[in-house]
Design a protein around this motif. Structure first.
Motif, PDB file in Angstrom:
ATOM      1  N   VAL A 162     -10.330  -3.253  10.329  1.00 26.48           N
ATOM      2  CA  VAL A 162     -10.662  -3.583   8.959  1.00 26.48           C
ATOM      3  C   VAL A 162      -9.452  -4.237   8.309  1.00 26.48           C
ATOM      4  CG1 VAL A 162      -9.887  -1.418   7.915  1.00 26.48           C
ATOM      5  CG2 VAL A 162     -11.819  -2.625   6.898  1.00 26.48           C
ATOM      6  N   ARG A 163      -9.661  -4.969   7.216  1.00 24.78           N
ATOM      7  CA  ARG A 163      -8.554  -5.552   6.450  1.00 24.78           C
ATOM      8  C   ARG A 163      -8.452  -4.807   5.125  1.00 24.78           C
ATOM      9  NH1 ARG A 163      -8.475  -9.797   2.793  1.00 24.78           N
ATOM     10  NH2 ARG A 163     -10.611 -10.386   3.378  1.00 24.78           N
ATOM     11  N   PRO A 164      -7.500  -3.881   4.985  1.00 26.01           N
ATOM     12  CA  PRO A 164      -7.414  -3.071   3.768  1.00 26.01           C
ATOM     13  C   PRO A 164      -6.660  -3.783   2.646  1.00 26.01           C
ATOM     14  CG  PRO A 164      -5.818  -2.304   5.372  1.00 26.01           C
ATOM     15  CD  PRO A 164      -6.550  -3.443   6.014  1.00 26.01           C
ATOM     16  N   GLU A 165      -6.989  -3.421   1.422  1.00 19.08           N
ATOM     17  CA  GLU A 165      -6.307  -3.923   0.232  1.00 19.08           C
ATOM     18  C   GLU A 165      -6.119  -2.744  -0.725  1.00 19.08           C
ATOM     19  OE1 GLU A 165      -7.169  -6.783  -3.638  1.00 19.08           O
ATOM     20  OE2 GLU A 165      -8.430  -6.968  -1.850  1.00 19.08           O
ATOM     21  N   THR A 166      -4.867  -2.494  -1.113  1.00 17.38           N
ATOM     22  CA  THR A 166      -4.564  -1.343  -1.956  1.00 17.38           C
ATOM     23  C   THR A 166      -4.970  -1.597  -3.400  1.00 17.38           C
ATOM     24  OG1 THR A 166      -2.657  -0.833  -0.550  1.00 17.38           O
ATOM     25  CG2 THR A 166      -2.746   0.236  -2.701  1.00 17.38           C
ATOM     26  N   ILE A 167      -5.699  -0.657  -3.973  1.00 17.02           N
ATOM     27  CA  ILE A 167      -6.031  -0.672  -5.402  1.00 17.02           C
ATOM     28  C   ILE A 167      -5.076   0.255  -6.149  1.00 17.02           C
ATOM     29  CG2 ILE A 167      -7.823  -0.229  -7.129  1.00 17.02           C
ATOM     30  CD1 ILE A 167      -9.894  -0.664  -4.894  1.00 17.02           C
ATOM     31  N   ARG A 168      -4.974   1.481  -5.689  1.00 15.95           N
ATOM     32  CA  ARG A 168      -4.081   2.457  -6.308  1.00 15.95           C
ATOM     33  C   ARG A 168      -3.689   3.464  -5.243  1.00 15.95           C
ATOM     34  NH1 ARG A 168      -6.032   6.891 -10.764  1.00 15.95           N
ATOM     35  NH2 ARG A 168      -4.063   8.037 -10.975  1.00 15.95           N
ATOM     36  N   PHE A 169      -2.418   3.844  -5.275  1.00 11.15           N
ATOM     37  CA  PHE A 169      -1.944   4.764  -4.250  1.00 11.15           C
ATOM     38  C   PHE A 169      -0.815   5.601  -4.832  1.00 11.15           C
ATOM     39  CE2 PHE A 169       0.894   5.466  -0.454  1.00 11.15           C
ATOM     40  CZ  PHE A 169       0.112   6.455   0.098  1.00 11.15           C
ATOM     41  N   GLU A 170      -1.004   6.925  -4.904  1.00  9.09           N
ATOM     42  CA  GLU A 170       0.000   7.841  -5.439  1.00  9.09           C
ATOM     43  C   GLU A 170       0.028   9.108  -4.599  1.00  9.09           C
ATOM     44  OE1 GLU A 170      -0.685   6.579 -10.145  1.00  9.09           O
ATOM     45  OE2 GLU A 170      -1.236   8.583  -9.438  1.00  9.09           O
ATOM     46  N   PHE A 171       1.214   9.653  -4.426  1.00  9.63           N
ATOM     47  CA  PHE A 171       1.316  10.902  -3.682  1.00  9.63           C
ATOM     48  C   PHE A 171       2.563  11.659  -4.107  1.00  9.63           C
ATOM     49  CE2 PHE A 171       3.835   7.951  -1.267  1.00  9.63           C
ATOM     50  CZ  PHE A 171       4.905   8.685  -0.800  1.00  9.63           C
ATOM     51  N   ASP A 172       2.515  12.958  -3.936  1.00 13.41           N
ATOM     52  CA  ASP A 172       3.648  13.847  -4.203  1.00 13.41           C
ATOM     53  C   ASP A 172       3.603  14.921  -3.123  1.00 13.41           C
ATOM     54  OD1 ASP A 172       5.427  15.793  -5.077  1.00 13.41           O
ATOM     55  OD2 ASP A 172       5.091  15.312  -7.185  1.00 13.41           O
ATOM     56  N   ILE A 173       4.396  14.734  -2.079  1.00 13.62           N
ATOM     57  CA  ILE A 173       4.345  15.637  -0.933  1.00 13.62           C
ATOM     58  C   ILE A 173       4.743  17.051  -1.333  1.00 13.62           C
ATOM     59  CG2 ILE A 173       5.332  16.119   1.348  1.00 13.62           C
ATOM     60  CD1 ILE A 173       5.573  13.128   1.778  1.00 13.62           C
ATOM     61  N   ALA A 174       5.757  17.184  -2.197  1.00 16.12           N
ATOM     62  CA  ALA A 174       6.237  18.514  -2.577  1.00 16.12           C
ATOM     63  C   ALA A 174       5.150  19.313  -3.291  1.00 16.12           C
ATOM     64  CB  ALA A 174       7.475  18.390  -3.458  1.00 16.12           C
ATOM     65  N   ARG A 175       4.394  18.662  -4.161  1.00 15.62           N
ATOM     66  CA  ARG A 175       3.349  19.351  -4.916  1.00 15.62           C
ATOM     67  C   ARG A 175       2.009  19.340  -4.195  1.00 15.62           C
ATOM     68  NH1 ARG A 175       3.249  16.973 -10.858  1.00 15.62           N
ATOM     69  NH2 ARG A 175       1.434  18.357 -10.844  1.00 15.62           N
ATOM     70  N   GLY A 176       1.889  18.525  -3.141  1.00 19.10           N
ATOM     71  CA  GLY A 176       0.630  18.454  -2.416  1.00 19.10           C
ATOM     72  C   GLY A 176      -0.401  17.570  -3.077  1.00 19.10           C
ATOM     73  N   ASP A 177       0.028  16.699  -4.015  1.00 18.62           N
ATOM     74  CA  ASP A 177      -0.899  15.801  -4.702  1.00 18.62           C
ATOM     75  C   ASP A 177      -1.036  14.496  -3.923  1.00 18.62           C
ATOM     76  OD1 ASP A 177      -1.278  17.629  -6.719  1.00 18.62           O
ATOM     77  OD2 ASP A 177       0.309  16.791  -7.990  1.00 18.62           O
ATOM     78  N   PHE A 178      -2.246  13.954  -3.892  1.00 17.05           N
ATOM     79  CA  PHE A 178      -2.487  12.710  -3.158  1.00 17.05           C
ATOM     80  C   PHE A 178      -3.696  12.023  -3.773  1.00 17.05           C
ATOM     81  CE2 PHE A 178      -4.460  10.116   0.093  1.00 17.05           C
ATOM     82  CZ  PHE A 178      -3.386   9.498   0.713  1.00 17.05           C
ATOM     83  N   PHE A 179      -3.556  10.735  -4.034  1.00 16.47           N
ATOM     84  CA  PHE A 179      -4.704   9.943  -4.465  1.00 16.47           C
ATOM     85  C   PHE A 179      -4.542   8.537  -3.915  1.00 16.47           C
ATOM     86  CE2 PHE A 179      -6.944   6.985  -7.210  1.00 16.47           C
ATOM     87  CZ  PHE A 179      -8.206   7.555  -7.247  1.00 16.47           C
ATOM     88  N   ALA A 180      -5.590   8.020  -3.286  1.00 17.08           N
ATOM     89  CA  ALA A 180      -5.556   6.669  -2.723  1.00 17.08           C
ATOM     90  C   ALA A 180      -6.889   5.993  -2.973  1.00 17.08           C
ATOM     91  CB  ALA A 180      -5.255   6.704  -1.225  1.00 17.08           C
ATOM     92  N   ASP A 181      -6.826   4.702  -3.281  1.00 20.61           N
ATOM     93  CA  ASP A 181      -8.022   3.906  -3.537  1.00 20.61           C
ATOM     94  C   ASP A 181      -7.811   2.552  -2.857  1.00 20.61           C
ATOM     95  OD1 ASP A 181     -10.489   3.318  -4.503  1.00 20.61           O
ATOM     96  OD2 ASP A 181      -9.886   3.063  -6.597  1.00 20.61           O
ATOM     97  N   PHE A 182      -8.673   2.188  -1.924  1.00 20.87           N
ATOM     98  CA  PHE A 182      -8.520   0.962  -1.153  1.00 20.87           C
ATOM     99  C   PHE A 182      -9.833   0.179  -1.133  1.00 20.87           C
ATOM    100  CE2 PHE A 182      -5.231   3.636   0.725  1.00 20.87           C
ATOM    101  CZ  PHE A 182      -4.170   2.762   0.896  1.00 20.87           C
TER     102      PHE A 182
END
Length: 606
Positions: A126-146
């Motif tokens: 597939v050919r991905p394109e990033t819309i929004r991508f945020e993460f915080d490994i220490a807190r365990g937060d993750f959000f991705a939109d492609f």
């Protein structure tokens, strides 16, 4: 009364800013770049393999995958097929994440995350394109939109079933989930919110931790084996789940030995076939003959067979027949009575007696003399032995395992081995393949030996460079596993602390690579990959390449050569300090990646 929001300390605010990352933190020039990932891909037409670093890859038609997908849906049903393909994709994503972490351990987390979409693109899915991508490994937060463009999985699904009402990128969703889960250390679930197979112009996926979805059960059951296990014969649900409930990648073949017991390691078909034969013959009392070149691990396989046999609690006695002088082989095998010959001051049991009710392993049995062969044959037939100088027969209950690095039938034809003894030993033959026919096992063995010798020699070695991996995969290993073991130990000793093992750490005896290899150039075309120069000392070769002869009638240019050598040494130190990451070293030197790569190649370092 209005409450005042709590104020963060400066240190806490800095920590928060350092931990919370987004797509804005992605540095296109930092490793691993698309070019870095492409350079790990090697085609080896000589032995029919494609490698991505140390992982074997397959190049197959998209329509072939479409046929497999249709067959799974027809035989298992859509829900079961979706669960199976999602978990296969999850395992592929987790493996690619492990590859990125090993190859670029110091890479910025944002770039390491973005390597997943780049690998997905490189592998043609597939050919991905990033819309929004945020993460915080220490807190365990993750959000991705492609956005996903040109999904091959959608193409095949729509060709077979047309436009439907449900998303169809099952394996790709599993891949994205597996890749993100491996980096976050918790289960990340991606969900398709739009799909071309539902009539959308492009696919769109959103990823969150499983515990942050309002309705995770809508997707969770596709990641668990229960959905497809009832229809798949011989499937063990517990065996494919990790501690977090996520699917695990299959491990190498093991034979059920104890935690501290050495055991054969591998996943290749020839290795698995040998393991299957061992498991079949182990519960019996049959004599087993191991054949194979020197260094393939015949004694290790014999020890393994003993440990999984009913005789596991009894002795395992090994004797190398080639290492015992002909005049002593009889006393070693059958024992000696006191006074039998000069120097025999005490009676001593032989190997047969010491292995009573256990297993006797006769290594290099073809080296026995004709006299010793006749006495061994009688002991095997009668199940009794007579000590040298003794007068009584001693009954022995021994299972015999033998090994030979030459073909005993050829030895019989040449008159060097008794035919009746050959038939007595050849009850259940097991041929062990050379390492060059087990190339899929080389990465596993490399990692196993690396961990062993790092601990043994108390060294800090992070792994292997891509060049070293490719060189080992292309080498024929005339010494088989023993030679690979020695090469890795040599590399651990030669590498500087914190420096990965490179080609010149491994090959120092003039070895030659026999397989041609192809790789990808900057335009994506296949190009010939030159074999690494394997010499005793790489420095003279490099010096010779970077120091052209002085022109006639001119000075030696010693000052200029010294300056060039000093500059090259500075580039090399920065390159090594960056763990052979060219982009990172270039930033430290204030150069572009292309400039540093050119200078390293000109100096013979790349």
């Amino acid at each position: 009364m209005k409450k005042t929001p709590p104020r963060l300390s400066l240190a806490a605010l800095q920590d928060s800013l350092l931990q919370a990352r987004s797509s804005a933190d992605f540095d296109e020039g930092a490793a691993p770049t698309q070019r870095d990932l492409a350079e790990t891909l090697t085609f080896s037409p000589g032995d029919g393999r494609i490698w991505m670093n140390d992982q074997r890859m397959l190049l197959w038609q998209s329509s072939t995958y479409g046929s497999l997908r249709r067959e799974l849906i027809a035989s298992l049903g859509q829900e079961q097929a979706r669960s199976l393909l999602t978990r296969v994709g999850y395992a592929a994503g987790a493996r690619d994440a492990e590859l990125v972490r090993r190859m670029w351990p110091d890479s910025d987390p944002a770039n390491a995350f973005h390597a997943g979409p780049n690998l997905h693109r490189l592998e043609g899915m597939v050919r991905p394109e990033t819309i929004r991508f945020e993460f915080d490994i220490a807190r365990g937060d993750f959000f991705a939109d492609f956005w996903w463009h040109d999904s091959s999985e959608d193409d095949e699904h729509m060709a077979a079933f047309g436009i439907g009402t449900e998303p169809a990128c099952w394996m790709q969703v599993g891949y994205a989930s597996g890749y993100a889960s491996a980096f976050m250390g918790k289960l990340i679930i991606y969900r398709e919110t739009a799909c071309r197979s539902m009539g959308a112009e492009a696919c769109r996926i959103t990823g969150r931790p499983a515990d942050q979805w309002d309705d995770p059960e809508l997707d969770l059951h596709y990641f668990l084996p229960d959905a497809s296990a009832p229809r798949v014969r011989g499937f063990s649900p517990g065996a494919s789940l990790s501690a977090t409930g996520a699917p695990k990648a299959p491990a190498a073949t093991v034979l059920g030995l104890g935690a501290d017991a050495p055991e054969p390691i591998g996943i290749s078909s020839s290795f698995s076939a040998a393991c299957h034969l061992i498991q079949r013959v182990a519960p019996t009392q049959a004599t087993v003959l191991f054949t194979g070149a020197s260094g393939v691990g015949k004694e290790l396989f014999a020890q393994t067979l003993h440990r999984i046999s009913p005789r596991a609690q009894r002795p395992f006695v090994a004797i190398n027949c080639a290492a015992i002088p002909e005049t002593l082989i009889e006393s070693e095998l059958f024992g000696v009575e006191r006074g039998a010959f000069t120097g025999a001051t005490v009676s001593r049991p032989g190997r047969f007696e010491r292995a009573h009710e256990g297993t006797l392993f006769l290594d290099e049995v073809a080296s026995l003399s004709c006299v010793a062969q006749g006495k061994l044959l009688r002991a095997l037939q009668e199940r009794t032995v007579e000590r040298v100088g003794g007068t009584r027969s001693i009954p022995v209950n021994v299972r015999v395992l033998a090994a030979s690095n030459v073909d005993l039938r050829d030895e019989v034809r040449a008159g060097r081995f008794r035919e009746d003894l050959m038939f007595r030993l050849n009850v259940f033959p097991i041929a062990l393949p050379p390492l060059k026919e087990r190339r899929d096992d080389i990465p596993l063995l490399m990692e196993h030996f690396l961990q062993r010798y790092v601990a043994l020699h108390q060294r800090e070695v992070p792994g292997f460079t891509a060049r070293a991996v490719q060189a080992l995969l292309r080498y024929d290993f005339p010494g088989n596993i023993r030679e690979l073991q020695n090469l890795v130990e040599r590399g651990v000793i030669m590498a500087e602390p914190g420096e990965p093992i490179d080609v010149h750490h491994l090959f120092r005896g003039g070895e030659q690579l026999s397989h041609e290899a192809l790789g990808l150039d900057a335009s994506g075309q296949l190009t010939q990959v030159p074999a690494p120069v394997l010499t005793l000392d790489p420095e003279p070769t490099r010096n010779a390449r970077r120091s052209p002869p002085a022109a006639a009638g001119k000075g030696t240019g010693g000052g200029s050569d010294a300056h060039a050598a000093a500059e090259l040494q500075r580039y090399r130190k920065a390159w090594v300090a960056a763990r052979h990451n060219v982009a990172e070293a270039a930033r430290a030197l204030g150069l572009s990646r292309a400039q540093l790569a050119y200078r390293l190649k000109r100096g013979g370092l790349l």
